[in-house]
Design a protein around this motif. Structure first.
Motif, PDB file in Angstrom:
ATOM      1  N   ASP A  38      -4.505  -1.081  -3.127  1.00  0.00           N
ATOM      2  CA  ASP A  38      -3.370  -1.967  -2.856  1.00  0.00           C
ATOM      3  C   ASP A  38      -2.870  -2.639  -4.124  1.00  0.00           C
ATOM      4  O   ASP A  38      -3.640  -2.880  -5.066  1.00  0.00           O
ATOM      5  CB  ASP A  38      -3.775  -3.054  -1.849  1.00  0.00           C
ATOM      6  CG  ASP A  38      -4.175  -2.484  -0.501  1.00  0.00           C
ATOM      7  OD1 ASP A  38      -3.724  -1.363  -0.187  1.00  0.00           O
ATOM      8  OD2 ASP A  38      -4.942  -3.140   0.219  1.00  0.00           O
ATOM      9  N   ARG A  92       0.851  -1.189   0.000  1.00  0.00           N
ATOM     10  CA  ARG A  92       0.000   0.000   0.000  1.00  0.00           C
ATOM     11  C   ARG A  92       0.886   1.237   0.000  1.00  0.00           C
ATOM     12  O   ARG A  92       1.771   1.375   0.844  1.00  0.00           O
ATOM     13  CB  ARG A  92      -0.918   0.018   1.218  1.00  0.00           C
ATOM     14  CG  ARG A  92      -1.910   1.184   1.230  1.00  0.00           C
ATOM     15  CD  ARG A  92      -2.905   1.043   2.360  1.00  0.00           C
ATOM     16  NE  ARG A  92      -3.661  -0.197   2.239  1.00  0.00           N
ATOM     17  CZ  ARG A  92      -4.490  -0.656   3.182  1.00  0.00           C
ATOM     18  NH1 ARG A  92      -4.653   0.018   4.307  1.00  0.00           N
ATOM     19  NH2 ARG A  92      -5.131  -1.789   2.995  1.00  0.00           N
ATOM     20  N   LYS A 125      -3.478  -8.613   4.750  1.00  0.00           N
ATOM     21  CA  LYS A 125      -4.119  -7.309   4.669  1.00  0.00           C
ATOM     22  C   LYS A 125      -4.390  -6.750   6.066  1.00  0.00           C
ATOM     23  O   LYS A 125      -4.218  -5.556   6.327  1.00  0.00           O
ATOM     24  CB  LYS A 125      -5.418  -7.417   3.887  1.00  0.00           C
ATOM     25  CG  LYS A 125      -6.065  -6.066   3.622  1.00  0.00           C
ATOM     26  CD  LYS A 125      -7.347  -6.219   2.831  1.00  0.00           C
ATOM     27  CE  LYS A 125      -8.008  -4.861   2.630  1.00  0.00           C
ATOM     28  NZ  LYS A 125      -9.323  -4.990   1.953  1.00  0.00           N
ATOM     29  N   HIS A 140       9.007  -3.602  -2.037  1.00  0.00           N
ATOM     30  CA  HIS A 140       9.046  -2.324  -1.333  1.00  0.00           C
ATOM     31  C   HIS A 140      10.141  -1.429  -1.905  1.00  0.00           C
ATOM     32  O   HIS A 140       9.931  -0.240  -2.172  1.00  0.00           O
ATOM     33  CB  HIS A 140       9.276  -2.548   0.162  1.00  0.00           C
ATOM     34  CG  HIS A 140       9.425  -1.282   0.947  1.00  0.00           C
ATOM     35  ND1 HIS A 140      10.661  -0.733   1.251  1.00  0.00           N
ATOM     36  CD2 HIS A 140       8.504  -0.435   1.466  1.00  0.00           C
ATOM     37  CE1 HIS A 140      10.481   0.384   1.933  1.00  0.00           C
ATOM     38  NE2 HIS A 140       9.195   0.581   2.087  1.00  0.00           N
ATOM     39  N   THR A 193       4.105   0.712   2.462  1.00  0.00           N
ATOM     40  CA  THR A 193       4.189  -0.329   3.483  1.00  0.00           C
ATOM     41  C   THR A 193       3.779  -1.642   2.834  1.00  0.00           C
ATOM     42  O   THR A 193       2.776  -1.696   2.112  1.00  0.00           O
ATOM     43  CB  THR A 193       3.270  -0.009   4.671  1.00  0.00           C
ATOM     44  OG1 THR A 193       3.618   1.277   5.186  1.00  0.00           O
ATOM     45  CG2 THR A 193       3.415  -1.040   5.777  1.00  0.00           C
ATOM     46  N   LEU A 210      -1.163  -5.463   7.518  1.00  0.00           N
ATOM     47  CA  LEU A 210      -0.812  -4.186   6.885  1.00  0.00           C
ATOM     48  C   LEU A 210      -1.633  -3.052   7.495  1.00  0.00           C
ATOM     49  O   LEU A 210      -1.087  -1.985   7.827  1.00  0.00           O
ATOM     50  CB  LEU A 210      -1.080  -4.290   5.380  1.00  0.00           C
ATOM     51  CG  LEU A 210      -0.604  -3.117   4.510  1.00  0.00           C
ATOM     52  CD1 LEU A 210       0.903  -3.051   4.494  1.00  0.00           C
ATOM     53  CD2 LEU A 210      -1.151  -3.266   3.092  1.00  0.00           C
ATOM     54  N   SER A 215       3.393  -6.008   3.302  1.00  0.00           N
ATOM     55  CA  SER A 215       3.293  -7.155   4.200  1.00  0.00           C
ATOM     56  C   SER A 215       3.161  -8.414   3.362  1.00  0.00           C
ATOM     57  O   SER A 215       2.668  -8.360   2.214  1.00  0.00           O
ATOM     58  CB  SER A 215       2.087  -7.008   5.133  1.00  0.00           C
ATOM     59  OG  SER A 215       2.039  -8.091   6.047  1.00  0.00           O
TER      60      SER A 215
END
Length: 598
Positions: free
Chosen positions: A417, A378, A475, A443, A456, A478, A458
C-alpha cells in the motif's frame, strides 16, 4: 658492363647503371606509391637493356594470378587484356607463372614457335612482340613477382643479357621490399596518429561527461553534453517511454509511437542499434543497471552511421545515465526508508505522539501536530511488463503531489500500500478540502501513470481517534471494498453501509465477539468435518436467497444446497425463513470481514 677505365674512373655504361640504381633506391625511399615505383622499374629495365617493352607482374590479392602492375612501352589496351580477358593464372604454363614458381629466368626466342603460348598469342600479336624473357623478383627468399622484357623481332637471349636482367631484378626486388617496409611504416604512423587522436577525443568525452556527473547535472546535463559531443540531437527516456531529457532540435528526434514500437522493446545494448522509422532512421542505446533496463538514449542516424568515437561517446553516456539512475534510486530509497520508519512509528502509537517523533517529522518537513487525513491506496492491476517500475512511478507521482504542499504530507509504502498522511487544509488557512477529495486526486494520479493501471483508494480524517485507529479503519474499508470487487475507485465509509459503521468502533474486539457468537457453530463444524457451511451461507445470501442461483454458484445440486441450509438451521438453532435470522447472519458475515481487517 665494363668495370672501370685505366684511370680508375667508372665507364659510361657503369655510370649509367649506377645512376639508374640510385634513382630506383631514391624512388623506393620516397613517398611515391607502389604503382609508380613498379613503372619506374619497367622503364629502367627498358632503358638499360634496350627492350622494346617492359612490364612488372605481381600476384593479385587472392594470389590466384599475376597482373601487370607497372609497365613501359606497353599499351593500355594490352595491359587491360592481360589483366582482364587473358589473365595469367599462377597455375598456368605462361612464362611469367613458370618464372614465379621456379624462381628461375624463363626466356622464349619466338612465341610463334611456342605451342604453350597460344592463350596469350593474340594479345602479343596486337602489342607486336615475338620474344619474351621473364625473371623472378626475389628478396629475402621470397618471390615478389616477375620482371618481363619483350622484343618485337625474335631474339635469342644470351647468358650475359639474362645475368644483367637478373642483376636489375634483384636490385628492383630490394627496392620493392624497402618501399613495402616504408609503406607499412607510413600506415603504422597513420594508425598511431589515429590512436593518438582517438585517445585525445576519448579523454575529451570522458572529461565532458565526468563533469556532468561531478556537478550532478542529471539527465538534462547528460543529454546536452552528449549532443555537443556527437553533434546530433539527443533524447533520453525511461523504460516506460517517458521523456527524461532532450537536447538539440526536437523535430529531428523520434516520436512516441516509434519509441514504443515492439521491435525497440527487445533492444538491450549500450552500443547504438539502428532502428528504422517511417521517414528517417535512428540509433538507440539502452543502458542497464544490474541487468535491468533503466533508460534509452535516442539520436538520428544522419547520412552516415556513428563513427567509433561517436559510439564511444554514446556508450560512455549510457554509463553516466546508469549512474544517474542509481543516484536517484539511492536518494529515493534513503528518503523512503526514513519516511517509512516515521510513518510506521506514527501509525503504531496508541496515544498522542511524543516530542521525539514530532521533532523527527519536523526535520523531514512534516507538522504532525496539525490534523491530518489518512489515505491508503492499493494498486489492483498493472500491465505485465515493468510492474516494478510502474509501482515505483506510482509512488513517485504521489510523492510529487505531496512535495508541492506545505506543511508537506507524509508519504511512504507499507507492504503493498501507499499510505499518506495529508494535512487538513483548514489547518493551513485554505478552503476546506475533504479527505475523499485528496483521495480522488491520488487515485487519478496513480491510474494516470500508464494505461491499464487500476487502484482503489480509501481515506478518513484522523480527528480525535488517533492515527492508529484511523489507519485501521481506512485499511479495513479498503480491504472490504476490494473483497466485494469495488475496484479502481475511491471508497468512503458511508459506501460500505453496516460495515462502514462497524469499522468505526473503538474496540475491534467487540466485532470478533459478535461474529463468533453467531457464526461460531458453523465455523466449528467446518473445521471438524471439512465442510464449507460458512461459504455456503455467504453465497446463499449473496444470491438474494435464490436457491437455484446459489446452487449454480456453488456448483452443487439444489437438493444438496437444501441439505446444507438445513444443517445451518440445526447448528444455529434458528430458521432461515425468519427475516431477523437472515439479518443477523448477514451482519455477522460483514462483521467477520471487518474483524479480519482489524
Amino acid at each position: 658492363m665494363g668495370a672501370t677505365t685505366v684511370h680508375g674512373r667508372p665507364s659510361a655504361e657503369l655510370s649509367t647503371w649506377l645512376g639508374a640504381m640510385r634513382e630506383l633506391s631514391a624512388a623506393a625511399a620516397s613517398a611515391a606509391d607502389l604503382g609508380q615505383l613498379l613503372g619506374q622499374v619497367a622503364a629502367t629495365a627498358r632503358a638499360l637493356l634496350g627492350f622494346d617493352f617492359c612490364g612488372v607482374l605481381v600476384p593479385d590479392a587472392d594470389r590466384a594470378r599475376l597482373v601487370v602492375a607497372g609497365w613501359s612501352g606497353l599499351s593500355d589496351e594490352y595491359v587491360q587484356r592481360v589483366n582482364g580477358d587473358r589473365p595469367i593464372t599462377l597455375d598456368s604454363g605462361a612464362p611469367s607463372s613458370r618464372a614465379f614458381h621456379s624462381a628461375q629466368p624463363v626466356a622464349i626466342r619466338d612465341i610463334a614457335a611456342e605451342a604453350g603460348f597460344s592463350p596469350w598469342g593474340g594479345a602479343a600479336q596486337e602489342q607486336g612482340y615475338r620474344a619474351i624473357i621473364s625473371v623472378p623478383l626475389i628478396a629475402a627468399g621470397r618471390t615478389l613477382g616477375t620482371l618481363n622484357g619483350y622484343y618485337k623481332p625474335a631474339h635469342t637471349f644470351t647468358p650475359f643479357e639474362i645475368e644483367r636482367l637478373m642483376l636489375l631484378a634483384n636490385h628492383a626486388a630490394i627496392a620493392l621490399t624497402s618501399a613495402d617496409r616504408l609503406d607499412q611504416l607510413r600506415q603504422l604512423n597513420a594508425e598511431l596518429r589515429e590512436q593518438r587522436d582517438a585517445l585525445a577525443r576519448s579523454e575529451e568525452i570522458h572529461n565532458s561527461l565526468l563533469a556532468v556527473t561531478l556537478r550532478s547535472g542529471g539527465f538534462a546535463g547528460v543529454a546536452v553534453a552528449l549532443s555537443d559531443l556527437i553533434e546530433r540531437p539527443v533524447l533520453i527516456e525511461d523504460p516506460l517511454h517517458e521523456v527524461l531529457a532532450t537536447a538539440g532540435d526536437r523535430a529531428r528526434l523520434p516520436d512516441a509511437a516509434l519509441r514504443a514500437a515492439d521491435g525497440v522493446s527487445s533492444t538491450h545494448s549500450s552500443r547504438p542499434v539502428r532502428v528504422a522509422g517511417d521517414e528517417r532512421d535512428f540509433y538507440v542505446s539502452s543502458p542497464e543497471l544490474d541487468g535491468e533496463l533503466v533508460a534509452r538514449i535516442w539520436f538520428p542516424a544522419g547520412e552516415s552511421g556513428p563513427d567509433p568515437m561517436m559510439v564511444r561517446a554514446v556508450e560512455h553516456a549510457s554509463m553516466v545515465v546508469s549512474l544517474e539512475v542509481l543516484r536517484a534510486r539511492t536518494a529515493a530509497e534513503v528518503e523512503q526508508r526514513l519516511r517509512g520508519e516515521l510513518l510506521s512509528e506514527v501509525l503504531g502509537a496508541a496515544a498522542e505522539l511524543d516530542d521525539a517523533v514530532l521533532r523527527r517529522a519536523q526535520l523531514l518537513g512534516h507538522d504532525l501536530t496539525a490534523p491530518h487525513d489518512v489515505i491508503v491506496a492499493r494498486i489492483n492491476r498493472l500491465p505485465a511488463q515493468s510492474e516494478t517500475l510502474l509501482r515505483q512511478r506510482a509512488f513517485t507521482v504521489v510523492t510529487g503531489l505531496a512535495a508541492g504542499h506545505r506543511p508537506r504530507p507524509l508519504v511512504a509504502t507499507m507492504r503493498d500500500d501507499i499510505v499518506v498522511l495529508w494535512p487538513r487544509d483548514e489547518a493551513i488557512g485554505t478552503p476546506a478540502v475533504g479527505a475523499s477529495d485528496h483521495a480522488a486526486t491520488i487515485h487519478h494520479s496513480i491510474v494516470g501513470v500508464a494505461e491499464g493501471v487500476q487502484a482503489t483508494v480509501s481515506a478518513a480524517t484522523a480527528g480525535g481517534r488517533g492515527y492508529r485507529e484511523t489507519y485501521r479503519t481506512v485499511k479495513g474499508a479498503l480491504a472490504i471494498a476490494i473483497a466485494g470487487q469495488k475496484l479502481n475507485t475511491v471508497v468512503q465509509l458511508e459506501d460500505l453501509g453496516v460495515a462502514g459503521l462497524l469499522l468505526q468502533l473503538d474496540d475491534p474486539a467487540l466485532l470478533g465477539t459478535f461474529a463468533g457468537r453467531t457464526l461460531g457453530p458453523l465455523q466449528d463444524y467446518d473445521r471438524t468435518h471439512g465442510t464449507r457451511l460458512v461459504h455456503t451461507i455467504r453465497t446463499y445470501l449473496g444470491c438474494n436467497q435464490d436457491r437455484k442461483r446459489a446452487a449454480a454458484a456453488l456448483h452443487i445440486h439444489p437438493n444438496t444446497l437444501t441439505q446444507r441450509l438445513q444443517r445451518v438451521e440445526t447448528l444455529c438453532k434458528t430458521s432461515l425463513s425468519d427475516p431477523s435470522t437472515i439479518l443477523q447472519l448477514a451482519t455477522a458475515l460483514i462483521v467477520d470481514d471487518v474483524a479480519a481487517q482489524s
